[in-house]
Scaffold this motif. Sequence first.
Motif, mmCIF file in Angstrom:
data_model
loop_
_atom_site.group_PDB
_atom_site.id
_atom_site.type_symbol
_atom_site.label_atom_id
_atom_site.label_comp_id
_atom_site.label_asym_id
_atom_site.label_seq_id
_atom_site.Cartn_x
_atom_site.Cartn_y
_atom_site.Cartn_z
ATOM 1 N N LYS A 1 0.827 -1.205 0.000
ATOM 2 C CA LYS A 1 0.000 0.000 0.000
ATOM 3 C C LYS A 1 0.865 1.261 0.000
ATOM 4 C CE LYS A 1 -3.982 -2.189 2.214
ATOM 5 N NZ LYS A 1 -4.736 -2.378 3.487
ATOM 6 N N ALA A 2 1.963 1.217 0.754
ATOM 7 C CA ALA A 2 2.883 2.360 0.761
ATOM 8 C C ALA A 2 3.541 2.530 -0.604
ATOM 9 C CB ALA A 2 3.945 2.168 1.843
ATOM 10 N N SER A 3 3.880 1.407 -1.244
ATOM 11 C CA SER A 3 4.459 1.462 -2.583
ATOM 12 C C SER A 3 3.468 2.076 -3.569
ATOM 13 C CB SER A 3 4.853 0.050 -3.039
ATOM 14 O OG SER A 3 5.297 0.047 -4.381
ATOM 15 N N TYR A 4 2.197 1.680 -3.459
ATOM 16 C CA TYR A 4 1.173 2.225 -4.358
ATOM 17 C C TYR A 4 1.028 3.737 -4.158
ATOM 18 C CZ TYR A 4 -3.272 3.113 -6.614
ATOM 19 O OH TYR A 4 -4.252 3.635 -7.425
ATOM 20 N N ALA B 1 3.219 5.868 -3.056
ATOM 21 C CA ALA B 1 4.399 6.563 -3.589
ATOM 22 C C ALA B 1 4.347 6.620 -5.114
ATOM 23 C CB ALA B 1 5.674 5.857 -3.123
ATOM 24 N N ALA B 2 3.938 5.516 -5.743
ATOM 25 C CA ALA B 2 3.830 5.490 -7.208
ATOM 26 C C ALA B 2 2.778 6.480 -7.696
ATOM 27 C CB ALA B 2 3.492 4.072 -7.671
ATOM 28 N N ARG B 3 1.661 6.554 -6.979
ATOM 29 C CA ARG B 3 0.595 7.500 -7.347
ATOM 30 C C ARG B 3 1.087 8.937 -7.212
ATOM 31 N NH1 ARG B 3 -4.208 6.996 -3.416
ATOM 32 N NH2 ARG B 3 -2.624 8.028 -2.126
ATOM 33 N N ASP B 4 1.810 9.220 -6.129
ATOM 34 C CA ASP B 4 2.363 10.568 -5.940
ATOM 35 C C ASP B 4 3.317 10.941 -7.074
ATOM 36 O OD1 ASP B 4 0.943 10.663 -3.590
ATOM 37 O OD2 ASP B 4 2.679 10.314 -2.291
ATOM 38 N N ALA B 5 4.069 9.925 -7.543
ATOM 39 C CA ALA B 5 5.049 10.169 -8.603
ATOM 40 C C ALA B 5 4.416 10.150 -9.985
ATOM 41 C CB ALA B 5 6.159 9.120 -8.526
ATOM 42 N N GLY B 6 3.151 9.772 -10.077
ATOM 43 C CA GLY B 6 2.499 9.670 -11.381
ATOM 44 C C GLY B 6 3.043 8.529 -12.215
ATOM 45 N N ASP B 7 3.569 7.492 -11.564
ATOM 46 C CA ASP B 7 4.183 6.355 -12.248
ATOM 47 C C ASP B 7 3.146 5.227 -12.337
ATOM 48 O OD1 ASP B 7 5.678 4.116 -13.042
ATOM 49 O OD2 ASP B 7 7.467 4.787 -11.966
ATOM 50 N N ALA C 1 4.495 1.588 -11.941
ATOM 51 C CA ALA C 1 4.789 1.235 -10.549
ATOM 52 C C ALA C 1 3.501 1.035 -9.756
ATOM 53 C CB ALA C 1 5.651 2.324 -9.904
ATOM 54 N N MET C 2 2.465 1.791 -10.079
ATOM 55 C CA MET C 2 1.164 1.572 -9.443
ATOM 56 C C MET C 2 0.653 0.164 -9.760
ATOM 57 S SD MET C 2 -0.587 5.289 -10.269
ATOM 58 C CE MET C 2 -2.256 4.756 -9.861
ATOM 59 N N ALA C 3 0.820 -0.228 -11.014
ATOM 60 C CA ALA C 3 0.371 -1.566 -11.430
ATOM 61 C C ALA C 3 1.112 -2.653 -10.672
ATOM 62 C CB ALA C 3 0.568 -1.737 -12.932
ATOM 63 N N LEU D 1 -7.317 -4.519 -11.604
ATOM 64 C CA LEU D 1 -6.830 -3.137 -11.605
ATOM 65 C C LEU D 1 -5.368 -3.075 -12.039
ATOM 66 C CD1 LEU D 1 -8.439 -1.848 -8.278
ATOM 67 C CD2 LEU D 1 -9.027 -1.103 -10.595
ATOM 68 N N ALA D 2 -4.570 -4.044 -11.582
ATOM 69 C CA ALA D 2 -3.155 -4.083 -11.953
ATOM 70 C C ALA D 2 -2.985 -4.300 -13.448
ATOM 71 C CB ALA D 2 -2.445 -5.187 -11.170
ATOM 72 N N ALA D 3 -3.759 -5.227 -14.007
ATOM 73 C CA ALA D 3 -3.670 -5.497 -15.448
ATOM 74 C C ALA D 3 -4.051 -4.260 -16.254
ATOM 75 C CB ALA D 3 -4.565 -6.677 -15.814
ATOM 76 N N ASP D 4 -5.101 -3.567 -15.828
ATOM 77 C CA ASP D 4 -5.529 -2.353 -16.534
ATOM 78 C C ASP D 4 -4.463 -1.268 -16.435
ATOM 79 O OD1 ASP D 4 -7.890 -3.601 -17.161
ATOM 80 O OD2 ASP D 4 -9.057 -2.622 -15.576
ATOM 81 N N ALA D 5 -3.883 -1.097 -15.240
ATOM 82 C CA ALA D 5 -2.843 -0.086 -15.066
ATOM 83 C C ALA D 5 -1.600 -0.430 -15.878
ATOM 84 C CB ALA D 5 -2.491 0.065 -13.585
ATOM 85 N N GLY D 6 -1.269 -1.735 -15.924
ATOM 86 C CA GLY D 6 -0.131 -2.149 -16.727
ATOM 87 C C GLY D 6 -0.326 -1.819 -18.192
#
Length: 365
Positions: free
Chosen positions: A84-87, A89-95, A98-100, A125-130
């Motif tokens: 969750k922390a990784s997600y 951080a990825a969202r904050d970075a617009g990556d 990495a969100m996926a 959700l991960a597949a869609d983000a990827g």
Amino acid sequence: MTVSQIAATAGSGGRGKAFAPEYQGALGSLSVNSSLTEVLERGIRELRAAEAAGERAEVARCGLAVAEAYRRLGRVEDADRAWKASYRAARDAGDVSAMAWALWSGGTLARQRGALALAYRLLRLAADAGERGGDVVVRGYSLAGLAETGRIQGDYQAVGELHEQLLAEARRRGEARHTVWALEGIAQMHRNTGSYDKALALFEEAAETADRADDRRGWAWALRGIADVVSVRDGDAERALRLLSEAEVVCRNMKLSSALAYNHKMRGNVLYRAGRYVEARDMYELALEEFRAMDEPRGTALSRLGLAKSRARLGRDASETAAELADLRDTLDRIGLRHARDMVEKAAAELGVGPLPVSGEEGAR
């Protein structure tokens, strides 16, 4: 080089060396065979450095490796916080990529914990983000996670074709590790439906592919599959136990807690089939303790099933066995494991304690 670029240049036919795309950023040099304690120690160190530098994208990438190390070590609460922390951080970075990956880690953890509906949601959700992020590898891993979740539930018709498609894609891109995963998944479906010859051939191909690619984790899982088939098809307990001992060395060296627990459960299965009920009971008790320590409900339930069968063979009262099996049937229903529920019914018939009593939960349906 990005993860997707690595995949594109990995070779063909699953013949390349295995790599670990979940180890990214400063951790990209880690091997697929790195011990999980090493991954965790270095991951935390690099994560703290990225946090101090305010590099949110790097925080996300390092946090992914930390989450996966925690998950595979059975430290599920730590893993839940880490993905969750990784997600975030990825969202904050617009990556988006990495969100996926963070969502994939969370979905995989949910499946491990028996929360299959949540696993489906996060992996979709991960597949869609990827796909949005243009990362073919995380999309492939997420689709594979969906396929594995369906396979664990016993929904073979729905996910069999997806397994075959993912196998073809992995071979085309030369992703040896994913090739091994798909081979093992298809083999497991054949094994569970009684096609033992096909299952054995696929498990053996998976073991050979993993060995060529230096994928020790995949090799250990493949040996477990081979041991299962030679035990149930050929009654060759000694060969099966030797294979499991080889796999156990890898599990211990790499600190693969979940794989080690499943190895011990399979050892219990082999011993039970051989009529060595005292040894089987002791092995199931060990596996049960390991699964409970990891809060892994599927492994816990399957170990309880083996333990109940072993105790019944050693003289446990039939009414107690029937009550235990009925409780297991309800537990497996709640998890959503169709194949495992059938195993409980077969166990009741095998032990002569059926039909099982109907619970209040089942009677209300």
